[in-house]
Design a protein around this motif. Structure first.
Motif, PDB file in Angstrom:
ATOM      1  N   ILE A 126       6.210  10.356  -1.415  1.00 47.40           N
ATOM      2  CA  ILE A 126       5.465   9.883  -0.251  1.00 47.40           C
ATOM      3  C   ILE A 126       6.368   9.088   0.685  1.00 47.40           C
ATOM      4  CG2 ILE A 126       3.658   8.271   0.503  1.00 47.40           C
ATOM      5  CD1 ILE A 126       2.027   9.178  -1.929  1.00 47.40           C
ATOM      6  N   THR A 127       7.199   8.215   0.121  1.00 41.74           N
ATOM      7  CA  THR A 127       8.084   7.417   0.974  1.00 41.74           C
ATOM      8  C   THR A 127       9.120   8.295   1.664  1.00 41.74           C
ATOM      9  OG1 THR A 127       9.553   6.943  -0.916  1.00 41.74           O
ATOM     10  CG2 THR A 127       7.799   5.359  -0.441  1.00 41.74           C
ATOM     11  N   THR A 128       9.505   9.388   1.029  1.00 42.76           N
ATOM     12  CA  THR A 128      10.442  10.333   1.654  1.00 42.76           C
ATOM     13  C   THR A 128       9.749  11.158   2.729  1.00 42.76           C
ATOM     14  OG1 THR A 128      11.787  10.510  -0.359  1.00 42.76           O
ATOM     15  CG2 THR A 128      11.971  12.303   1.236  1.00 42.76           C
ATOM     16  N   ALA A 129       8.582  11.706   2.391  1.00 41.63           N
ATOM     17  CA  ALA A 129       7.866  12.581   3.315  1.00 41.63           C
ATOM     18  C   ALA A 129       7.381  11.836   4.548  1.00 41.63           C
ATOM     19  CB  ALA A 129       6.675  13.229   2.601  1.00 41.63           C
ATOM     20  N   ALA A 130       7.038  10.552   4.385  1.00 39.13           N
ATOM     21  CA  ALA A 130       6.526   9.777   5.512  1.00 39.13           C
ATOM     22  C   ALA A 130       7.559   9.593   6.607  1.00 39.13           C
ATOM     23  CB  ALA A 130       6.036   8.406   5.026  1.00 39.13           C
ATOM     24  N   ARG A 131       8.845   9.785   6.267  1.00 39.10           N
ATOM     25  CA  ARG A 131       9.917   9.628   7.250  1.00 39.10           C
ATOM     26  C   ARG A 131      10.475  10.983   7.709  1.00 39.10           C
ATOM     27  NH1 ARG A 131      10.898   5.338   3.539  1.00 39.10           N
ATOM     28  NH2 ARG A 131      10.949   3.296   4.563  1.00 39.10           N
ATOM     29  N   ASP A 132       9.842  12.052   7.279  1.00 43.06           N
ATOM     30  CA  ASP A 132      10.317  13.394   7.593  1.00 43.06           C
ATOM     31  C   ASP A 132       9.263  14.122   8.420  1.00 43.06           C
ATOM     32  OD1 ASP A 132      10.682  16.336   7.245  1.00 43.06           O
ATOM     33  OD2 ASP A 132      12.352  15.732   5.961  1.00 43.06           O
ATOM     34  N   GLU A 133       9.614  14.526   9.631  1.00 44.75           N
ATOM     35  CA  GLU A 133       8.645  15.139  10.543  1.00 44.75           C
ATOM     36  C   GLU A 133       8.061  16.438   9.993  1.00 44.75           C
ATOM     37  OE1 GLU A 133       7.236  14.149  13.332  1.00 44.75           O
ATOM     38  OE2 GLU A 133       8.220  12.211  13.119  1.00 44.75           O
ATOM     39  N   THR A 134       8.850  17.149   9.171  1.00 44.71           N
ATOM     40  CA  THR A 134       8.348  18.395   8.592  1.00 44.71           C
ATOM     41  C   THR A 134       7.462  18.125   7.389  1.00 44.71           C
ATOM     42  OG1 THR A 134      10.342  19.571   9.307  1.00 44.71           O
ATOM     43  CG2 THR A 134       9.006  20.619   7.594  1.00 44.71           C
ATOM     44  N   LEU A 135       7.935  17.270   6.486  1.00 44.24           N
ATOM     45  CA  LEU A 135       7.200  17.015   5.245  1.00 44.24           C
ATOM     46  C   LEU A 135       5.919  16.235   5.470  1.00 44.24           C
ATOM     47  CD1 LEU A 135      10.036  16.153   2.686  1.00 44.24           C
ATOM     48  CD2 LEU A 135       8.727  18.275   2.900  1.00 44.24           C
ATOM     49  N   ILE A 136       5.875  15.401   6.500  1.00 46.88           N
ATOM     50  CA  ILE A 136       4.683  14.582   6.698  1.00 46.88           C
ATOM     51  C   ILE A 136       3.453  15.445   6.948  1.00 46.88           C
ATOM     52  CG2 ILE A 136       5.040  14.296   9.197  1.00 46.88           C
ATOM     53  CD1 ILE A 136       3.561  11.741   6.679  1.00 46.88           C
ATOM     54  N   HIS A 137       3.617  16.587   7.601  1.00 46.94           N
ATOM     55  CA  HIS A 137       2.477  17.479   7.846  1.00 46.94           C
ATOM     56  C   HIS A 137       2.001  18.113   6.534  1.00 46.94           C
ATOM     57  CE1 HIS A 137       2.765  17.038  12.157  1.00 46.94           C
ATOM     58  NE2 HIS A 137       4.047  17.337  12.122  1.00 46.94           N
ATOM     59  N   ALA A 138       2.960  18.484   5.673  1.00 42.95           N
ATOM     60  CA  ALA A 138       2.599  19.053   4.376  1.00 42.95           C
ATOM     61  C   ALA A 138       1.900  18.011   3.512  1.00 42.95           C
ATOM     62  CB  ALA A 138       3.843  19.585   3.673  1.00 42.95           C
ATOM     63  N   LEU A 139       2.374  16.763   3.570  1.00 44.74           N
ATOM     64  CA  LEU A 139       1.754  15.695   2.800  1.00 44.74           C
ATOM     65  C   LEU A 139       0.337  15.422   3.295  1.00 44.74           C
ATOM     66  CD1 LEU A 139       1.941  13.444   0.682  1.00 44.74           C
ATOM     67  CD2 LEU A 139       2.957  11.977   2.449  1.00 44.74           C
ATOM     68  N   ARG A 140       0.156  15.394   4.610  1.00 40.53           N
ATOM     69  CA  ARG A 140      -1.182  15.146   5.166  1.00 40.53           C
ATOM     70  C   ARG A 140      -2.169  16.221   4.732  1.00 40.53           C
ATOM     71  NH1 ARG A 140       1.032  13.616  11.203  1.00 40.53           N
ATOM     72  NH2 ARG A 140       1.450  11.393  10.796  1.00 40.53           N
ATOM     73  N   ALA A 141      -1.689  17.465   4.629  1.00 43.64           N
ATOM     74  CA  ALA A 141      -2.567  18.556   4.205  1.00 43.64           C
ATOM     75  C   ALA A 141      -3.057  18.327   2.785  1.00 43.64           C
ATOM     76  CB  ALA A 141      -1.821  19.888   4.298  1.00 43.64           C
ATOM     77  N   ARG A 142      -2.188  17.788   1.914  1.00 42.44           N
ATOM     78  CA  ARG A 142      -2.599  17.505   0.530  1.00 42.44           C
ATOM     79  C   ARG A 142      -3.554  16.323   0.477  1.00 42.44           C
ATOM     80  NH1 ARG A 142       1.334  21.240   1.586  1.00 42.44           N
ATOM     81  NH2 ARG A 142       1.634  22.537  -0.280  1.00 42.44           N
ATOM     82  N   VAL A 143      -3.313  15.308   1.279  1.00 45.61           N
ATOM     83  CA  VAL A 143      -4.222  14.163   1.326  1.00 45.61           C
ATOM     84  C   VAL A 143      -5.593  14.615   1.838  1.00 45.61           C
ATOM     85  CG1 VAL A 143      -4.682  11.932   2.418  1.00 45.61           C
ATOM     86  CG2 VAL A 143      -2.371  12.479   1.622  1.00 45.61           C
ATOM     87  N   GLN A 144      -5.593  15.564   2.755  1.00 46.84           N
ATOM     88  CA  GLN A 144      -6.856  16.058   3.307  1.00 46.84           C
ATOM     89  C   GLN A 144      -7.702  16.728   2.235  1.00 46.84           C
ATOM     90  OE1 GLN A 144      -7.779  15.420   6.593  1.00 46.84           O
ATOM     91  NE2 GLN A 144      -9.765  16.035   5.733  1.00 46.84           N
ATOM     92  N   VAL A 145      -7.056  17.342   1.239  1.00 49.63           N
ATOM     93  CA  VAL A 145      -7.802  17.944   0.131  1.00 49.63           C
ATOM     94  C   VAL A 145      -8.615  16.870  -0.589  1.00 49.63           C
ATOM     95  CG1 VAL A 145      -7.601  19.126  -2.099  1.00 49.63           C
ATOM     96  CG2 VAL A 145      -6.161  19.837  -0.185  1.00 49.63           C
ATOM     97  N   LEU A 146      -7.991  15.709  -0.815  1.00 48.94           N
ATOM     98  CA  LEU A 146      -8.688  14.597  -1.456  1.00 48.94           C
ATOM     99  C   LEU A 146      -9.824  14.090  -0.580  1.00 48.94           C
ATOM    100  CD1 LEU A 146      -8.727  12.536  -3.829  1.00 48.94           C
ATOM    101  CD2 LEU A 146      -7.185  11.119  -2.462  1.00 48.94           C
ATOM    102  N   LEU A 147      -9.563  13.957   0.722  1.00 50.38           N
ATOM    103  CA  LEU A 147     -10.599  13.484   1.639  1.00 50.38           C
ATOM    104  C   LEU A 147     -11.765  14.468   1.722  1.00 50.38           C
ATOM    105  CD1 LEU A 147      -8.398  12.098   4.556  1.00 50.38           C
ATOM    106  CD2 LEU A 147      -9.633  10.779   2.819  1.00 50.38           C
TER     107      LEU A 147
END
Length: 241
Positions: A126-147
């Motif tokens: 998470i700390t890596t992806a939050a600083r990466d413009e490409t990975l942050i979108h992929a991470l948000r998609a996974r968080v959206q599954v939880l939401l």
């Protein structure tokens, strides 16, 4: 002389797609173990490939790199949340025979350690992806599954007196879920399953059932994804030869 019937089952040949999926599943299983043991940054694609019994080329033929493999492991962990039947209030089974993948060779302590190890690796990611413009979108998609999963729960159990939108309640429920996981990972506090369900019900304005949840419960504490039964299922389904 008549030929005796063979007692050996005919070997079933896998299609190319089936073989590719088997390879991918093996790499996901090996990735979970490596990330759990070594952390996100410490795990290497060479090590994961070797653990799965493949060359590093097999990793790159299925994933774009370590981040994509980690996301695939997250997707496996999140798969249970994609089902409409997911229920955060359901009591876990206390019968080992009813627990998927429960085996004498995989003690609860070991499985719980896998859960904790992957949770810590997830924090690294998470700390890596939050600083990466490409990975942050992929991470948000996974968080959206939880939401989305909590959104379905909030809509189904919505109280007549609720003034917040289901989406807002879902965010609060997800925040409680992940906050409890963070407390458990840090060792600061442990929230058991009964208390977790009580807190979630209070967010749904269901104070009566929330009080009932505080009866003694043997199901342990809230834990980060993957949960214990997810890990057991992965071990059980780990592709063989």
């Amino acid at each position: 002389m008549d030929r005796l019937p063979s007692t050996t089952a005919p070997r079933v040949r896998r299609s190319r797609a089936e073989q590719k999926q088997k390879t991918r599943d093996s790499l996901v299983a090996a990735g979970l173990m490596a990330f759990t043991r070594d952390g996100y940054h410490g795990a290497t694609l060479d090590g994961i490939a070797n653990e799965a019994g493949f060359s590093k080329g097999a990793v790159y033929s299925n994933f774009g790199g370590k981040a994509e493999l980690f996301l695939a492991v997250m997707d496996y962990n999140l798969s249970v949340l994609r089902s409409d039947g997911w229920d955060p209030f359901a009591l876990p089974s206390t019968n080992d025979a009813d627990t998927p993948g429960a085996t004498a060779g995989t003690p609860d302590e070991d499985v719980a350690e896998i859960v904790r190890g992957f949770g810590l690796a997830t924090l690294e990611f998470i700390t890596t992806a939050a600083r990466d413009e490409t990975l942050i979108h992929a991470l948000r998609a996974r968080v959206q599954v939880l939401l989305d999963a909590y959104g379905r729960v909030a809509a189904t159990h919505r109280s007549a007196g609720e003034c917040l939108a289901a989406e807002d309640v879902a965010q609060l429920m997800a925040a409680l879920d992940q906050g409890a996981s963070l407390l458990a990972l840090s060792g600061v506090a442990t929230i058991d399953g009964a208390l977790m369900r009580s807190g979630l019900r209070r967010l749904l304005l269901d104070a009566t059932n929330a009080a009932n949840e505080r009866s003694p419960s043997p199901d342990g504490h809230a834990s980060p994804l993957p949960d214990v039964e997810q890990v057991r299922r992965l071990i059980r389904d780990m592709p063989g030869d």
